[in-house]
Design an enzyme around this catalytic site. Sequence first.
Site, PDB file in Angstrom:
ATOM      1  N   ASP A 350       0.914  -1.177   0.093  1.00 31.78           N
ATOM      2  CA  ASP A 350       0.082  -0.013  -0.002  1.00 31.78           C
ATOM      3  C   ASP A 350       0.853   1.190  -0.135  1.00 31.78           C
ATOM      4  OD1 ASP A 350      -2.752   1.251   0.289  1.00 31.78           O
ATOM      5  OD2 ASP A 350      -1.633   2.067   2.109  1.00 31.78           O
ATOM      6  N   GLU A 379       1.449   0.356  -5.019  1.00 36.59           N
ATOM      7  CA  GLU A 379       0.956   1.553  -5.502  1.00 36.59           C
ATOM      8  C   GLU A 379       2.047   2.326  -5.660  1.00 36.59           C
ATOM      9  OE1 GLU A 379      -3.399   2.594  -3.851  1.00 36.59           O
ATOM     10  OE2 GLU A 379      -1.947   2.387  -2.237  1.00 36.59           O
TER      11      GLU A 379
END
Length: 666
Positions: A350, A379
């Site tokens: 994340d 990400e």
Amino acid sequence: MGINYSAILGVTTVATVMSCSSAKKEYASFELYPVRPGSLIEMEYTPEATTFTLWSPTAEEVRLMLYDEGDGGHAYETVKMEPGENGTWTTVVNKDLLDKFYTFNVKINDKWQGDTPGINAHAVGVNGKRAAIIDWKTTNPEGWESDQRPPLKSPADMIIYEMHHRDFSVDSTSGIKNKGKYLALTEHGTMNSDKLLTGIDHLIELGVTHVHLLPSYDYASVDETKLDENQYNWGYDPLNYNVPDGSYATDPYQPATRVKEFKQMVQALHKAGIRVIMDVVYNHTFNTAESNFERTVPGYFYRQKEDGTLANGSGCGNETASERPMMRKFMIESVLYWMKEYHVDGFRFDLMGVHDIETMNEIRKAVNEVDPTICIYGEGWAAEPPQYPTDSLAMKGNVAQMPGIAVFSDELRDGLCGSVWEKTKGAFLADVPGGENSVKFGIVGAVEHPQVRYDSVNYSQEPWAEQPVQMISYVSCHDGLCLTDRLKASMPGITSEQLVRLDKLAQTVVFTSQGIPFIYAGEEVMRDKQGVDNSYKSPDAVNAIDWRRKTTNGDVFMYYKRLIDLRKSHPAFRMGDAEKVRKHLEFLPVEGKNLIAFRLKDHANGDYWGDIVVAYNSRTTPARLEVPAGKYTVVCKDGVIDIRGLGTQTGSEVIVPGQSALIMYK
């Protein structure tokens, strides 16, 4: 977590001076803190004695508290810990502590920081406030020692299915007994009311290779003592990084239960031929002042701004300092622990752009030494500019410096759907011109290709991937509008027939692109979330998959299943090598906007289909396309796929029906 932030500015970091006037140790900066050698394990149990070790270099005093229960009551014994080398504190309790619970309390500057299970608890009581001492042998399901990862020859062969435990199984239509639990994924033979498969059998039928589980470590926002209240959260609020969350266990009060049930889930998926990816959130913690990191070594695990306030690259109140040796060591050890103890097969990071490149490369290196087929992706952005130089962060634009690590392509997603920030504005799928080169960027897997005009790509003016397997191809995920809601928002008045056609077209692009395909759970049955784009704590009425949709949208499910079969059966769609992509993938000239066509030529990647033509037409009307002359077998047309053939096409001109894909070969 993590809306896609494509352009992040850099902010240089500064050495932080910590005032520890009365502390046992003083350090001019965090860089000078000692590093604990060896493992970061804080508790080692034997029936005769248990050894406790805590790294807290600025502490004046450390106490160990022992409890009979995981929640409530008072410590029945307090033990003073002794200072050791490299900032560690140690004590040995010479009695059998099996099934007891413990916390640490650290005193710094004459102030007790508050109870913590430590930064590295491996078992905890309800709500994760106290660490637990359990018999690990009892946590292994029968046959666990012989559990093996399903084979994976190349990351290009991956097909990722992103799932939240509760969404997948909680609905009454799922036919699953252990609704919203780890064990839901161990139940075979579950069906909806029309006798169509649900649960793990649905995944097998669909053909995915990897299940990406939204956060499954112990997170803070769901009260495990009130699970009858149907609380919901995605789980991007870490509490204890190395323990499965209790809300997905059948009994959150028994520390061994969640451990065993997580293993049973992994084992069942492995037996089904499916690998397991964990969503990991090392970039921030749920809270700061009361976090396990802060109560153990204040300041050290977080980045600060020049004025001493907390940096906030996560957008959640803090950002961790991955570049500091003990945070880096913690992350590496945590990933390896999930691999070894729980047999996890991959990790999705994340807000990976908060972390530094060196740490991500060290994680990849450590993972490779155990099993190089473990996937790592994340990400490639942050929520706010992190307090660290941009050129040293694991951002999307720096992925070429991180071999073996992939990132999501918001270029492809938004080239197809429109900007995530303007949900009423569409792009290629909505027949809005201008997104074609962004889609082409995704088709080639974000690598250098002579026919992609990078000056027309939406967020990246140059390719960022060295290899196509460094790009995740997707149109939607848990975050932002799901695909059906996105199409409805950007195309007011869209008919149900158009919705189906464009849904199929969108995923055809994903599965015939050279990156790693990724879909959001339930999209294969056209789930919606009633237009809610940030459903992180929305009720089941919004988030749960209604399994009746497999009946009503059976045609869409079959299309997805056959798309996956097409990709698996034909290596041309998953070359996994940039040179091969440049050699074998050739874009065809087209007339007008919103028509993209390419061919995969000369038995690409050893495919027995010699020449494959793929075309995407998002116009409402049919489009003419010039192709190399010959006799073709059509395998996808007008929303229908059959790799055995739908008919033949001869000549040098074909018609591509509106709002659909055409795939044919010779």
